[in-house]
Design a protein around this motif. Structure first.
Motif, PDB file in Angstrom:
ATOM      1  N   UNK A  50      25.978  57.738  39.324  1.00 40.86           N
ATOM      2  CA  UNK A  50      26.203  57.713  40.807  1.00 40.86           C
ATOM      3  C   UNK A  50      27.797  57.295  40.558  1.00 40.86           C
ATOM      4  N   UNK A  51      28.623  56.812  39.538  1.00 33.67           N
ATOM      5  CA  UNK A  51      29.786  56.432  39.667  1.00 33.67           C
ATOM      6  C   UNK A  51      29.800  55.073  40.205  1.00 33.67           C
ATOM      7  N   UNK A  52      28.656  54.138  40.303  1.00 38.12           N
ATOM      8  CA  UNK A  52      28.681  52.686  40.942  1.00 38.12           C
ATOM      9  C   UNK A  52      29.014  51.555  39.895  1.00 38.12           C
ATOM     10  N   UNK A  97      31.876  52.445  44.555  1.00 41.37           N
ATOM     11  CA  UNK A  97      31.521  53.696  44.245  1.00 41.37           C
ATOM     12  C   UNK A  97      32.755  54.476  43.937  1.00 41.37           C
ATOM     13  N   UNK A  98      32.755  54.578  42.567  1.00 44.22           N
ATOM     14  CA  UNK A  98      33.976  55.344  42.083  1.00 44.22           C
ATOM     15  C   UNK A  98      34.377  56.805  42.333  1.00 44.22           C
ATOM     16  N   UNK A  99      33.105  57.370  42.645  1.00 48.96           N
ATOM     17  CA  UNK A  99      33.209  59.033  42.771  1.00 48.96           C
ATOM     18  C   UNK A  99      33.271  59.426  44.453  1.00 48.96           C
ATOM     19  N   UNK A 100      33.095  58.257  45.323  1.00 47.24           N
ATOM     20  CA  UNK A 100      33.019  58.471  46.705  1.00 47.24           C
ATOM     21  C   UNK A 100      34.503  57.995  47.394  1.00 47.24           C
ATOM     22  N   UNK A 101      35.095  58.815  47.986  1.00 50.10           N
ATOM     23  CA  UNK A 101      36.407  58.438  48.359  1.00 50.10           C
ATOM     24  C   UNK A 101      37.553  59.461  48.544  1.00 50.10           C
ATOM     25  N   UNK A 102      38.618  59.097  48.876  1.00 48.17           N
ATOM     26  CA  UNK A 102      39.679  60.468  48.960  1.00 48.17           C
ATOM     27  C   UNK A 102      41.026  59.947  48.229  1.00 48.17           C
ATOM     28  N   UNK A 103      41.668  61.211  47.726  1.00 47.36           N
ATOM     29  CA  UNK A 103      42.845  60.875  47.081  1.00 47.36           C
ATOM     30  C   UNK A 103      44.171  60.911  47.961  1.00 47.36           C
ATOM     31  N   UNK A 109      43.343  57.684  44.042  1.00 46.81           N
ATOM     32  CA  UNK A 109      41.836  57.743  44.421  1.00 46.81           C
ATOM     33  C   UNK A 109      41.536  56.392  45.102  1.00 46.81           C
ATOM     34  N   UNK A 112      35.844  54.808  49.185  1.00 48.64           N
ATOM     35  CA  UNK A 112      35.204  54.307  50.590  1.00 48.64           C
ATOM     36  C   UNK A 112      34.424  53.197  50.475  1.00 48.64           C
TER      37      UNK A 112
ATOM     38  N   UNK B 107      22.906  62.069  46.604  1.00 46.78           N
ATOM     39  CA  UNK B 107      23.490  60.930  47.670  1.00 46.78           C
ATOM     40  C   UNK B 107      23.461  61.500  49.075  1.00 46.78           C
ATOM     41  N   UNK B 138      37.954  65.535  53.716  1.00 47.48           N
ATOM     42  CA  UNK B 138      38.804  64.998  52.779  1.00 47.48           C
ATOM     43  C   UNK B 138      38.157  64.089  51.696  1.00 47.48           C
ATOM     44  N   UNK B 139      37.028  63.672  51.934  1.00 48.43           N
ATOM     45  CA  UNK B 139      36.288  62.674  51.318  1.00 48.43           C
ATOM     46  C   UNK B 139      35.619  63.472  50.052  1.00 48.43           C
ATOM     47  N   UNK B 140      35.855  62.970  48.820  1.00 46.32           N
ATOM     48  CA  UNK B 140      35.072  63.532  47.915  1.00 46.32           C
ATOM     49  C   UNK B 140      33.733  62.675  47.825  1.00 46.32           C
ATOM     50  N   UNK B 141      32.750  63.256  47.962  1.00 43.38           N
ATOM     51  CA  UNK B 141      31.331  62.436  47.942  1.00 43.38           C
ATOM     52  C   UNK B 141      30.778  62.208  46.621  1.00 43.38           C
ATOM     53  N   UNK B 142      30.783  63.164  45.641  1.00 40.89           N
ATOM     54  CA  UNK B 142      30.277  62.830  44.312  1.00 40.89           C
ATOM     55  C   UNK B 142      31.069  63.991  43.336  1.00 40.89           C
ATOM     56  N   UNK B 143      31.015  63.729  42.143  1.00 44.39           N
ATOM     57  CA  UNK B 143      31.542  64.704  41.085  1.00 44.39           C
ATOM     58  C   UNK B 143      30.394  64.410  40.105  1.00 44.39           C
TER      59      UNK B 143
END
Lengths: 163, 227
Positions: A50-52, A97-103, A109, A112, B107, B138-143
């Motif tokens: 999950x990138x946590x 959460x290193x996967x969830x957010x915006x650039x 990055x 959120x 998620x 514009x929010x990346x939810x997951x990768x």
């Protein structure tokens, strides 16, 4: 007619009461505010799926407005936990959460959920079906549910499962 | 236009009683014959009714998937009681799976989109990270935790669809409040330009319960025809 049906509401409430009651009887209520009273699982510092990134709360634990019982109540207040669900743990942590957010325009990055004081409430045995395509009856289904509850507001910020 | 709710609609039309066990029933647009590296669309938000008697789900999403459909990556919105979610709300969600036999990684995010709101959802291969990124606006939810080029073979499948767990559950949208998929596009090269789908075909389960209608080359409507 309202179609929301919660056949397991009573069982869910019973689950919480049972767990909390059992712990109380077992004398585990002696912990100070912010200290987990459930069996604490060894949280890794980083969960790759999950990138946590998980850090201990340190002195920020004192800022939590939600008790462990409140967090569990918030995490289990709705929905269908399904048969066989066990409440495994609740931990007060600092989560990113290193996967969830915006650039931003520079490509940097911005998470959120960034160093947020949260309760991580974890269950196992919770049915977690596939979306998009059938998982298949013989395939493994993820059953661990991780509910992220904001320790200041009680809001459920994210629900995630990966095993 | 949908019912006037911010996020939650206790006055929604009732669906029927759930029959059978939880499954996967679709109503959307799919490509299988052209190389694709990403799927995107703007999807309007409508409140779906869930069947009663057991937990079900109703979703609208975009996806890229491997040819044998054993692996996929998707982003969309959902209403369900499963995963201990509050069925009085809509959630944004992402889910991906590497291949058959691997656990799906899921998620859910709150708050979800407000009713009637149009939001963009994207699943696209990132040639820099060699992962699939899943976006809400514009929010990346997951990768993804894998490089799909190592395990999937082109042509991958682009999909823009609604889905339910039971045929008695409504897909989002009603005859007078259809869900609008607009700016429906796919990438034909890694990180390449977004283009109209090539060879897209409609797919629909549950007989006449659900419906789709093409609007133009990059738009279609989807809804529950027999709520």
């Amino acid at each position: 007619m309202n179609v929301e049906r919660r056949p397991h509401g009573r069982r869910r409430a019973a689950l919480v009461i049972l767990v909390l009651g059992t712990l109380a009887v077992g004398g585990l209520w002696a912990g100070t505010a912010g200290e987990s009273r459930l069996p604490v699982y060894p949280a890794p510092t980083f969960l790759a799926d999950p990138g946590w990134r998980i850090e201990p709360p340190g002195e920020q634990a004192a800022l939590a407005k939600l008790s462990e019982a409140d967090a569990i109540a918030a995490a289990t207040a709705s929905g269908d936990l399904g048969d066989g669900t066990k409440l495994l743990s609740a931990q007060l942590v600092i989560l990113t959460d290193e996967h969830y957010g915006s650039f931003d325009a520079a490509g940097v990055f911005h998470p959120t959920i960034d160093h947020r004081l949260v309760w991580l409430v974890r269950t196992t045995g919770t049915p977690v079906p596939c979306l998009g395509l059938p998982c298949g009856p013989d395939e493994p289904l993820a059953s661990e549910l991780n509910v992220v509850v904001d320790a200041l507001t009680g809001d459920v910020l994210q629900v995630a499962s990966w095993r | 236009m949908g019912l006037p709710i911010a996020n939650g609609n206790p006055g929604a039309t009732a669906a029927g009683t759930c029959s059978g066990s939880l499954g996967n029933y679709f109503n959307g647009w799919f490509t299988f014959t052209v190389n694709t590296w990403g799927s995107t669309a703007n999807i309007s938000t409508e409140w779906p009714s869930l069947c009663s008697g057991q937990a079900s789900f109703s979703t609208a999403w975009v996806m890229i998937a491997d040819p044998d459909l054993g692996g996929w990556a998707q982003a969309g919105y959902i209403r369900t009681q499963l995963w201990n979610l509050d069925s009085r709300k809509l959630y944004v969600f992402s889910q991906y799976r590497r291949a058959v036999g691997f656990q799906p990684i899921t998620k859910f995010f709150s708050p979800g989109p407000p009713n009637d709101a149009v939001r963009s959802y994207t699943a696209r291969y990132n040639p820099m990270s060699r992962r699939i990124d899943l976006y809400y606006e514009d929010q990346r939810l997951d990768t993804t935790n894998f490089d799909p080029t190592a395990v999937w073979s082109q042509p991958w499948s682009s999909q823009w669809s609604e889905e339910t767990g039971h045929c008695q559950t409504d897909v989002p949208g009603l005859p007078l409040d259809r869900v609008h998929y607009t700016v429906v596009r796919q990438q034909h090269a890694p990180g390449g330009p977004w283009q109209a789908p090539i060879g897209a075909q409609f797919g629909r389960d549950c007989g006449a319960k659900y419906a789709t209608q093409q609007v133009n080359q990059t738009a279609f409507d989807a809804w529950t025809a027999a709520p």
